[in-house]
Design an enzyme around this catalytic site. Sequence first.
Site, PDB file in Angstrom:
ATOM      1  CB  SER A 187      -9.213   0.524  -0.725  1.00 30.49           C
ATOM      2  OG  SER A 187      -8.456   0.709  -1.882  1.00 30.49           O
TER       3      SER A 187
ATOM      4  CG  HIS B 147      -5.286   3.705   0.526  1.00 30.09           C
ATOM      5  ND1 HIS B 147      -4.802   2.449   0.255  1.00 30.09           N
ATOM      6  CD2 HIS B 147      -6.533   3.748   0.003  1.00 30.09           C
ATOM      7  CE1 HIS B 147      -5.713   1.755  -0.419  1.00 30.09           C
ATOM      8  NE2 HIS B 147      -6.779   2.521  -0.584  1.00 30.09           N
TER       9      HIS B 147
ATOM     10  CG  ASP C  16      -2.288   0.566   0.930  1.00 25.94           C
ATOM     11  OD1 ASP C  16      -2.341   1.772   0.632  1.00 25.94           O
ATOM     12  OD2 ASP C  16      -3.293  -0.155   1.024  1.00 25.94           O
TER      13      ASP C  16
END
Length: 1016
Positions: free
Chosen positions: A599, A278, A204
């Site tokens: 996600s 994220h 990520d």
Amino acid sequence: MSQHHPGRRPGRRTASLLAPTLVAGLALAQGAPVQAAPDRPDQNTFSAGTYLVQLDDMPVATYSKTAPAQGKRLNTRSQEVRDYLGHLKREREEVLDEVKGVRPAIVYQYVLNGFAAKLTARQAAELAHTPGVVSVVRNEMLQPAVAAGAGGAATTATTRTTGGSLPVPDTAAFLGLKARDGLYSKIPGGQRRAGEGLIIGVLDYGIDTNNPSLQALLEPRPDAEVIAKKWKGSCDPGEDRAHLVTCNNKVIGAQYFRAGLDDPQDTDWSSPMDADSHGTHTATIAAGDIDVPATVPDSGISDRISGLAPAARIAAYKVCWSVGCPNVDIIAGFDKAVADGVDVINYSIGGGNGDPATSPVYQAMFNAARAGVFVSTSAGNDGPGTVTNNVPWVATVAASRHDTGYRMTVTLGNGESFDGAGVSALAVKSAPLVDAEKAARSGVDAAQAELCKPDTLDAAKVRGAIVLCKRGDNLRPDKSAQVKAAGGVGMVLYNANATDEKMAEAHTVPSIHVDSAAGRAIKGYADRSMGATAELGAARAVKQLGPQIAGFSSGGPDLTSGGDLIKPDMAAPGVDIVAGTVPGSPDYKGEQGMMSGTSMAAPYVAGLVLLLRQLHPDWSPMELKSALMTTATTKDSAGKPIRRAGADSLATPLDYGAGQVLPNRADDPGLVYDSTSADWIAYSCSLGEHPVAADGSNACATAKKIDPSDLNSPTISVGDVVGRQTVTRTVTNIGGTTGVYTATLQTPPGYKATVSPKRLVVPAGGSASYRVSFTRTSAAFGDWSYGSVTWSDKHHEVRSAVALRAAPIHAPDEVTGNGATGSVALSPQTGYRGILATTVNGLYAGTTQTGTLTGDDPDWSASPLPPSVAELKVTVPEGTWLARLAIQSRDFLPGSDIDLDVSDADGNVYSMAGEGSDEHVDLPGPGTYDVYVSQYALPPGATSQQYTLHTWLIGADTEPDHPATATPAEQPTELGGAAKVTISWRNLPVGRTYLGLVGYGEDKEVFDSTVLTVKP
């Protein structure tokens, strides 16, 4: 339609692309052609840049002497692995010795054998021709699968002043984990010890080890010995001293890879530190610490949060940067994660629907799964028909809504009120209501102001007002920022389309999001009423129906298999998820924030697999995947069929795969559908793709031959039922006793179906096979129909979703004939009772262009191009069904190596590298294309030669040069039968190649076509 990639031979350039096939229909009489979905090419050509160079030998994960046994884990500390790594190094150095100046930035050894490097055009071309090189593929930038704020999905919830106390959604309870008999109750020590002894690798944006959800676990750790035995990684704090990471016994590993980042920005730190939030968000969803106090800044959300597997360890692999996620870095992350010893990999990054299963990233996933690592991936956020990560060796996860919603109410001055979504902690008392369309600054287009675009609102008109903004174009939180900048005190955001969802997001002013019908009513009131006013109530938490599939969640069909594999595989929570964030990152002020997207759904499945693997360490990745899929539900909390939000329609297996995960049932699934790497190779070969064996040969030559629908998947899908089709499945009993299972069929409407046998006796650890036969009765061609096959022993219910799509004809894509006078026999399968009409459009000699190529150094980055490269232009007119360009070895000196590449107006490059100089490209549609004929090698003593470019443009108005005939022109058909057609031609002049299109249809409608090539 499958993508067909040619096999590789040592020393031959295969950094190639297969162009989309333009033809899929041929008009009969006045019938219109039907176009096929084009194959998606990779973007690659030999100019200077970063490349992934794949080498001959197998990586550690798949080499026969180092690969783990089926169901076992890779042991990278063995002597065999050390010896093989030495061999790979020697082979790599031999390749590098052949091309001067190449310095690998990253070396791959475990899930791929090769390296990434910045190359000049000359170096790339030379490597592509070097023996031992499989492929030279340009770096590609992928993107994370968090839902976009401007479209049909949510992004962030990180603004406004805190007040009130909205609860954090308890997704663990929603999934049943906390129930009396839930999965946590089966783990010694319960939720606090869930995930103990296991490691998740997160590919990520990196990780913020300062986050409260990532603090050190209490010592001593009962799993210390287990972790020490399997963990082989390390923690790289980074080189950027202002953004170092510090690992602990929670985050035990951190690495970063940025070889594919050509132009680092200010936030692209040389460190594993997360600059985006994220990576921290996905990691803490799966394995964040337990009971961490959490407050989403500038909203009313305040509560405690826990990861699904709070005792699991985390290894972070930073492969994403400000502009995206380079595939050369993604593969490095997979390579390192597998070598480090992780148990599960979370990959919340997207690709494209139709990407070949043999692409480098998918092959890295393949070999990670082959090494015993479970890979959870996101389905994408672009709605139906856009699903990504479409390979069977990973779990592809759709996003669903949980049972906690956040609601607000807007009350108009006329007394009408409307509910919507929002998380504002504070109410807004009665204030003027202004339609943004009527509040445009002088000289600004009202349509832009209506969307609350930057610098479009007149402060004099909106100061102190609640502003009505239309959804679309710019990010939703940006709209409220524009309202605040102009002096507004609140926002009513309304959907432009009835199918759009309402999203609970925080904004810089209190904001409510309403549907299109409410938006029209509010707009009408604001525009008609002098002195229109409104007030906003504070947000409140409500119980909502769940699960629902998010409107943004990408769905099938899967274009890679032509619909013969259901993707996504399953659904998990992915809307309004509160987890760790990075203070000061874009849109995030604090240490917790809210995101939506697939996600977020992928780490839920990754976290659940950590729990299942803790309870069942001997289950293989595919057994774990099957356990979650066959026990999933297609019903919501009210017991009704799951719906897709936004469109408010019933969801289907193309939306959620097997259904919403029910992890408690997955602990004891009864039967599982397992598959091996040999099955995955056979599946890839069935699509016309050609994985490469260790010796450089085509792995399909020895693979078993299957229909793609016969891959042993837990779901059943046939994208082209032509009358009848039978699929085969094998189940394995992973219970402790013999199971006697009986089948129940929910037959898809429009079909008859039978299962054989109807009863299975499966001993503990044993397997049994069954067949399901489907016969079309009334199903409309091109439409999907759904059902299921369920095996029950009165304790377990093992359910497989079924998806079928009827097709009238199945014919070969291409056939080749020989001789000046001759014929070919075709046997198209027919899926209907009626008349089959067959016509031939052709044959055509096409046109040629000639010129001279000199030398063998085609440097694509040179300007002007060297004399070894010829640049031409070809225009494809509207109405063209087949546009093919080709070069042929018979036009060149023996021993030549000539390549053909085509670039469209958008810079996409199409090519097809084959053995020798026989190459062709089918262009994807009308337009003008740049065509390059490149001379890579000449026979000894030659310095130049003439080239010939052949072009065929075939459409409804094209007059054949030498008409061919179809016999019979018409014939009766049978359901599931095979027609017999002969295509004949006479007296073709030799020395040319002729093309034609064979069309099959009924009543002027064309169903399918075949490209016919004749070489007299």
